[in-house]
Design an enzyme around this catalytic site. Structure first.
Site, short mmCIF file in Angstrom:
data_model
loop_
_atom_site.label_atom_id
_atom_site.label_comp_id
_atom_site.label_asym_id
_atom_site.label_seq_id
_atom_site.Cartn_x
_atom_site.Cartn_y
_atom_site.Cartn_z
N GLU A 188 68.77 44.52 -5.65
CA GLU A 188 69.56 43.32 -6.00
C GLU A 188 69.20 41.97 -5.02
O GLU A 188 68.67 42.29 -4.09
CB GLU A 188 70.93 43.44 -6.14
CG GLU A 188 71.81 43.52 -4.90
CD GLU A 188 72.97 44.21 -5.00
OE1 GLU A 188 73.45 45.00 -6.06
OE2 GLU A 188 74.02 43.92 -4.13
N HIS A 200 79.01 41.86 -4.32
CA HIS A 200 78.67 42.57 -2.93
C HIS A 200 78.42 41.52 -1.89
O HIS A 200 77.91 40.53 -2.08
CB HIS A 200 77.35 43.43 -2.88
CG HIS A 200 77.53 44.57 -4.03
ND1 HIS A 200 76.22 44.99 -4.64
CD2 HIS A 200 78.38 45.28 -4.38
CE1 HIS A 200 76.68 45.98 -5.52
NE2 HIS A 200 77.93 46.24 -4.90
#
Lengths: 401, 296
Positions: B217, B255
């Site tokens: 990511e 995150h």
């Protein structure tokens, strides 16, 4: 969490870094008192700085037409006029977006003639998992620009967390920046203070840009923190009650703040397809797949791994506050979480919000059969996506229709 | 052989009496994982679910039960200490599920791990699963919070920074009849234990693993580093997927580590690096398994 420049300078001062004399003011009389104190103390000039959480203030424009959120003034009256013109006004910079930010505080500081401008920052180097001190002779401009065009003018020092920034490392950096004589020791002390500030505050970034080499009142050259930016690492805040109080909710998006009260992670985007997803990675991937099929996501929304019925309802309400939204995509992979609980939450939320927009739901995972039955039995018009790809295509089609 | 843990690996749970730890300890027991000990300071001598002995310290638990791997379920303020306690007790593998550990704590932990034998997975991760042969892959080793039943024993390795996106990939594989050797969630924090690259090296050397799905990511450059290594060293097909192509710069996407800062860490740069290294990149998250299976 971002904080204001005046707060950043207070943190630096606490770590032993010398910052300019100055005071923050919320009203014109406070501004006058602060400026008078500086002029009375011998300052030749003062600078009035609008306090907002955005860069580019100096080149920004107020919506009332006044140019510049940072102004150097040579007289008390000029400083007062500037402060009065900024307070209560909206400042637009390249970082604020067209809406700008309301200026409710100005920082008034002593200003000196600047000979040279350096760049200094402490941040995490993710590739080594070590703190990194970064400095450049090219201060006062964006460091990304320097990195792109003249990377040789950026100097880096990795810090061993067990030792902290050693004096020799700080001196090396000072010499690399071209400092000589007494300024080497002065710079080294400053670098160590800045590093200590980063470490002790659990900061994500401490950036001093520019770090000025100024001509002090006694005619000598001194290093001075001209502008400072500190972002605090959210995960470290729990152990700093004093730093938690530095939060300025006026600088944050109200809708994102409200989401955080429900333990939801919401970030508004520019598109018109709202999404509600469990898990940050899947939430990003859902935005991506909407885009892949020609749509535009209206938001990032992660309801977390153990979402409750109440959270799902709260999430719907938050999504619907965005007037751009034309359709909603719910994408849930219920690993441990029960899909039926999510389905009940969806049904309750649709009823409670009188939802009229197209709603596409893709449920997968634990107890998904019961979840499907709950959705089917609700009598609501819900488009069912059997896979992530199908659901994304359905929601894009619904918006296009 | 799988990687990191085998079905017979003896596991202990740090924080077994907290609600989160207890819930997942029970799920691991139900899955058939050999949970041989729990650790909660002050509760030594008690038993979890009438069967798993609880110890006051990790060192005692290791000495008494021979546990070699641990899963940590303690709050962020205690997690750094818990990780280092596991390291000091000589565990081979420590999996830290905890989300919200300060970066400064993780910097110190990384420094302490250097050169030692203990491998850390996480924090802020779903953990590790090596599926078993039983129904719903029971009989496997599950450390962490991943749902066991979505797995199937087989030959695909999965490594990912994200939880639910890992489950998505695993479920796609299982639905298409392809089992997994081991699935590793390395976590979404900026400073963490094993990297994509370290896990890829283990998969590359594992004869039971025939292909790998690597899910990355935005944020950092770990995917680029993995790509550079794969270009020279990959001995089996690897398929990548990078989440966050539509994420705006400067915003943390859930995150702690998922942020594009200073123009670095974009999905586009990672996808380009993977493609340049000959790694096929799944066009969408819906075709991660399909993209790999076509190449086997």
């Amino acid at each position: 969490m971002n904080i204001h420049e005046f707060q950043a300078k207070q943190l630096l001062a606490r770590a032993g870094v010398v910052v300019p004399n100055g005071k923050v003011a919320s009203t014109p009389p406070e501004a006058r008192a602060a400026a008078r104190e500086l002029f009375d103390g011998g300052a030749q000039r003062v600078v009035v700085k609008a306090q907002i959480h955005a860069g580019g203030r100096g080149k920004g424009t107020f919506t009332n037409g006044l140019a510049g959120g940072v102004k150097v003034c040579s007289s008390l009256d000029e400083a007062c006029a500037r402060a009065e013109a900024m307070l209560g006004q909206v400042l637009v910079t390249r970082q604020t977006g067209p809406g700008g930010r309301l200026v409710s505080k100005v920082l008034i500081e002593a200003a000196w003639p600047i000979q040279l401008e350096f760049y200094l920052a402490v941040l995490l180097d993710r590739s080594t998992s070590l703190p990194l001190l970064m400095a450049s002779t090219e201060g006062g401009v964006e460091i990304e620009e320097v990195a792109a065009h003249t990377p040789e003018k950026i100097f880096k020092v990795a810090v061993d967390p067990a030792l902290g920034l050693m004096p020799y490392q700080a001196r090396d950096l000072a010499v690399a920046l071209g400092l000589r004589g007494d300024l080497i020791a002065a710079a080294a002390r400053l670098f160590q203070g800045v590093y200590r500030c980063w470490w002790e505050a659990d900061a994500a970034l401490v950036e001093i840009n520019p770090l000025g080499l100024v001509t002090a009142l006694d005619g000598k050259a001194r290093l001075m923190v001209i502008d400072a930016k500190v972002s605090l690492e959210d995960n470290g805040l729990f152990r700093h009650e004093d730093l938690q109080n530095l939060r300025d909710l006026a600088e944050e998006s109200p809708i994102e703040t409200e989401a955080s009260h429900h333990d939801l992670n919401y970030i508004k985007l520019e598109g018109n397809i709202a999404c509600l997803v469990n898990g940050a990675g899947l939430a990003m991937a859902t935005m991506d797949i909407i885009k892949h099929y020609g749509g535009n996501p209206a938001n990032f929304l992660d309801v977390g791994g153990g979402a409750t019925k109440e959270q799902v309802t709260a999430a719907f309400k938050i999504i619907l506050k965005d007037p751009n939204v034309r359709a909603i995509l719910v994408n849930i992979f219920g690993g441990i979480m029960d899909c039926d609980v999510i389905a009940q939450g969806i049904v309750a939320a649709v009823k409670e919000t009188d939802l009229t927009l197209p709603l596409v739901v893709r449920l997968e995972g634990n107890n998904v059969e019961a979840g499907n039955l709950t959705l089917a039995a609700s009598g609501l018009t819900i488009i069912r996506g059997r896979s992530m790809a199908e659901a994304a295509q359905q929601v894009v089609a619904a918006v296009a229709a | 052989m799988a990687i990191l843990v085998q079905p017979d690996t003896k596991v202990l749970i740090q924080g077994i009496t907290g609600s989160f730890g207890a819930r997942h300890a029970k799920l691991s027991l139900d899955y058939g994982t050999r949970v041989v000990a729990g650790v909660t300071p002050g509760k030594g001598g008690q038993r979890f679910e009438d069967q798993v002995p609880i110890f006051d310290t990790v060192a005692q638990a290791v000495r008494e039960t021979g546990a070699t791997a641990s899963a940590i379920f303690v709050p962020p303020s205690f997690a750094a200490d818990a990780i280092l306690e596991g390291v000091a007790a000589g565990l081979e593998l420590v999996v830290c599920v905890t989300e919200g550990i300060p970066v400064a704590d993780m910097i110190k932990i990384k420094r302490a791990l250097r050169g030692g034998p203990t491998r850390l997975i996480g924090p802020n991760c779903p953990g590790v699963v090596t599926p078993g042969d039983g129904p719903g892959s029971r009989g496997g080793c599950r450390l962490g919070i991943a749902p066991g039943y979505i797995h199937k024993r087989g030959h695909i390795g999965v490594v990912s920074r994200s939880g639910t996106l890992t489950y998505e990939a695993v479920w796609q594989l299982t639905c298409q009849g392809a089992g997994q050797s081991t699935c590793v969630g390395i976590g979404g924090d900026p400073v963490h234990g094993l990297s994509h690259l370290e896990v890829l090296k283990l998969f590359n050397d594992d004869p039971e693993t025939h292909g790998v799905i690597m899910i990355g990511e935005i944020g950092g450059t770990a995917e680029e580093e993995a790509a550079a290594w794969l270009r020279q060293n990959a001995r089996k097909p690897v398929v990548g997927f990078i989440a966050g192509a539509t994420a705006p710069p400067g915003r943390r996407m859930g995150h702690a580590g998922a942020i594009i800062s200073g123009g670095k860490g974009t999905a586009a740069a990672k996808i380009a690096a993977l493609r340049e290294a000959g790694v096929a990149v799944a066009e969408t998250p819906a075709v991660m398994a399909e993209t790999l299976l076509k190449r086997l």
